[in-house]
Scaffold this active site. Sequence first.
Site, short mmCIF file in Angstrom:
data_model
loop_
_atom_site.label_atom_id
_atom_site.label_comp_id
_atom_site.label_asym_id
_atom_site.label_seq_id
_atom_site.Cartn_x
_atom_site.Cartn_y
_atom_site.Cartn_z
N ARG A 290 0.86 -1.19 0.00
CA ARG A 290 0.00 0.00 0.00
C ARG A 290 0.89 1.24 0.00
O ARG A 290 1.40 1.67 1.03
CB ARG A 290 -0.88 -0.02 1.25
CG ARG A 290 -2.01 1.00 1.26
CD ARG A 290 -2.57 1.13 2.66
NE ARG A 290 -1.68 1.90 3.51
CZ ARG A 290 -1.49 1.69 4.81
NH1 ARG A 290 -2.11 0.69 5.42
NH2 ARG A 290 -0.69 2.47 5.52
N HIS A 294 -3.71 4.26 4.59
CA HIS A 294 -4.81 3.30 4.78
C HIS A 294 -6.12 3.94 4.34
O HIS A 294 -6.90 3.36 3.58
CB HIS A 294 -4.88 2.87 6.24
CG HIS A 294 -6.05 1.99 6.56
ND1 HIS A 294 -6.16 0.70 6.11
CD2 HIS A 294 -7.18 2.24 7.27
CE1 HIS A 294 -7.29 0.17 6.53
NE2 HIS A 294 -7.93 1.08 7.24
N TYR A 303 4.41 5.50 11.14
CA TYR A 303 4.70 4.11 11.51
C TYR A 303 5.49 3.33 10.47
O TYR A 303 5.80 2.15 10.71
CB TYR A 303 3.40 3.37 11.82
CG TYR A 303 2.35 3.40 10.72
CD1 TYR A 303 2.44 2.54 9.62
CD2 TYR A 303 1.27 4.27 10.77
CE1 TYR A 303 1.48 2.56 8.62
CE2 TYR A 303 0.31 4.30 9.79
CZ TYR A 303 0.42 3.44 8.70
OH TYR A 303 -0.53 3.46 7.71
#
Length: 395
Positions: A290, A294, A303
């Site tokens: 990805r 998100h 992160y």
Amino acid sequence: MDGTAPASPGAGFGPDLAEVFGPSQQHGGPELVQLLTPEGERVEHAEFRFDPGPGVAEDEAIRGLYRDMVLVRRIDTESTALQRHGELGIWAQLLGQEAAQVGAGRALRPQDFVFPTYREHGVAWCRGLDPLKLLGLFRGVDHGDWDPKDVNFGLYTIVIGAQTLHATGYAMGMQRDGVVGTGDPDRDAAVIAHFGDGASSQGDVNESFIFAASYNAPVVFFCQNNQWAISEPIERQTRIPLYQRALGFGFPGVRVDGNDVLATYAVTQAALQRAREGQGPTFVEAYTYRMGAHTTTDDPTRYRLSDDVESWKLRDPIARVEAYLKRNGLAEQSFFDAVATEADELGVRLREGCKALPDPQPLDVFDRVYAEMTPELEAQKAEYAAYLSSFEGAH
């Protein structure tokens, strides 16, 4: 058709599970099925090959897949921009996952049925769903304004993993309707359930595996392993490659390069055909990444490392097909210019169409909840109508 399980987990998926997938597939070695490298070079695989079907030239089919991915990416980037401008409440990005979705979407036959999550914009495109229908959902003006039976594409599922149970039940219904294993290619059907690596940790997904295996259901579990369940990395969810979990439930699994549209198409095509023939479920792990967030409420820089993103950009699914077409002289520059123009036109239509979507009336929320209005719901609607009318004439 009789609901019995196959004799072995690999039955019907080639000559033998160990032979088809090999030791590397079963023990975590270099197991990716790949037909097109990141540099745009074709490679052979012992079991899977890209076959667009009778009457379709291979070069033409690959150009079509390229066009699909470019337009799907434009849907994604335009929708992200619309959210940033306050026109959508939220948007679930798919940047980097175009090959996984388009490859799986184009492997379907018209009679197959899709159960998506909330990110299958590319599959929706392949099923002929107007992307403005998706924008209505994310704009908050409807709950998904399409009839699933019109395109054999279910409504987006927000509850993580729930659609795998829906898919398994629908597949069991297909068995009982006599549209599995008849030998008629225009009749035999299968189901595909899309979910992510994060959903693979949900109980619903594992329960669907149990039922699908026990009843030999004609369902393909298609997991887009994009490495992150929001901020949770895949290595904190599983000790083994995800596709290997399938063997514990009694059906085969295979890991495919999810950034390779040719390989994704070939693997999904084989898994769907296996299901249509009555040979049961298959787990397909599309190993991808990805590259975006998100959703538009997420900040992935908190992160994950930017170096990882840059590394995966070198495996861009669109760039590798473009490199293949150009290197082999299979598309003129006019073709790429035409696709770019079409993408621009699509972007304009999405921007204008999104802003023109009508707002729902407050009382509409009570309609189409049930096939017939219940007395309780009727009372609630009347009570809310009275509440709204109390503001009439107020300043």
